[in-house]
Write an enzyme that holds these catalytic residues in place. Sequence first.
Site, short mmCIF file in Angstrom:
data_model
loop_
_atom_site.label_atom_id
_atom_site.label_comp_id
_atom_site.label_asym_id
_atom_site.label_seq_id
_atom_site.Cartn_x
_atom_site.Cartn_y
_atom_site.Cartn_z
N LEU A 85 0.81 -1.22 0.00
CA LEU A 85 0.00 0.00 0.00
C LEU A 85 0.84 1.27 0.00
O LEU A 85 0.30 2.37 -0.06
CB LEU A 85 -0.94 0.01 1.22
CG LEU A 85 -2.03 -1.05 1.26
CD1 LEU A 85 -2.90 -0.89 2.49
CD2 LEU A 85 -2.90 -1.01 0.00
N SER A 86 2.14 1.13 0.06
CA SER A 86 3.00 2.31 0.21
C SER A 86 3.21 3.03 -1.13
O SER A 86 3.78 2.46 -2.07
CB SER A 86 4.34 1.84 0.79
OG SER A 86 5.40 2.64 0.35
N PRO A 87 2.77 4.31 -1.24
CA PRO A 87 2.95 5.02 -2.51
C PRO A 87 4.41 5.12 -2.97
O PRO A 87 4.70 4.83 -4.14
CB PRO A 87 2.32 6.40 -2.23
CG PRO A 87 1.33 6.14 -1.14
CD PRO A 87 1.95 5.08 -0.28
N SER B 175 6.77 3.12 -2.44
CA SER B 175 7.19 1.79 -2.91
C SER B 175 6.70 1.58 -4.33
O SER B 175 7.40 0.99 -5.18
CB SER B 175 6.61 0.68 -2.02
OG SER B 175 7.11 0.76 -0.71
N ARG B 176 5.49 2.08 -4.62
CA ARG B 176 4.96 1.92 -5.98
C ARG B 176 5.79 2.68 -7.00
O ARG B 176 5.96 2.24 -8.13
CB ARG B 176 3.51 2.42 -6.02
CG ARG B 176 2.56 1.52 -5.29
CD ARG B 176 1.15 1.80 -5.72
NE ARG B 176 0.55 2.95 -5.06
CZ ARG B 176 -0.06 3.94 -5.69
NH1 ARG B 176 -0.10 3.98 -7.01
NH2 ARG B 176 -0.61 4.91 -5.00
#
Length: 218
Positions: free
Chosen positions: A10-12, A14-15
């Site tokens: 869910l980590s932006p 990380s995306r």
Amino acid sequence: MPLQLYYDNLSPPSRVVRILVKEIGLDVEEKQVNLMAGDHMKPEFLAINPFHCVPTLVDDGYALWESRSIITYLVDKFAHGHSLYPTDLHKRATVNRWLYWDSGTFYPSLSAYYTPGFAGKPVKPEAAEVFKKNASALDESLKSTKYVAGDELSVADISITVTISVASAMGIDTSELKNVEKWLKQVESDFDPSTWQTLVIDSANGLGTYFKSKAFSS
Ligand SMILES: N[C@@H](CCC(=O)N[C@@H](CS)C(=O)NCC(=O)O)C(=O)O
């Protein structure tokens, strides 16, 4: 030793790194760090990153965190000269300017909106307005360029696309910004369709759903 990427679904930020990895076709061993379960505070992760945040990249024993420093490192090391992170001094400085703007101004104006909500406190509509004002500045700039940093897709587009995707999943509507809308359609058509669906849309919606359950449940 393969590259290792510590991330949370869910980590932006990380995306941002996971999208870049797909765009340049890198082989990376993904290692899930479940933030909600507190994996990032375990001694084994703290030994890699004492700042306990994801994303964190490990390249042959060298650990690097901060998503925007990771994406520029990866292009420089594994796709040097790629238009995603140009080597021309002015082009690169412009890409960096947008990365710093995202990290220092744009994304923080979004987190000022969502942070109280995640803690179950009332969200402040005026914080959303500050974010929208920043998005309007982006819209104005996109009047004259195809991508945020000029006429070619760059790492800055990846970073800022993720920021906007989080905002819209949390209910901040920027659809009236026509240049932003047009640019997002362009970025969507540039990305591989499954990357767009999973790493832009689905992951943002996952975070948005969690946010709404915390911020608006009574
Ligand atoms: N500016 C950093 C933000 C990293 C960050 O705050 N990551 C969050 C997840 S989205 C995290 O790991 N939080 C846990 C912690 O910092 O302890 C980046 O772009 O990488």
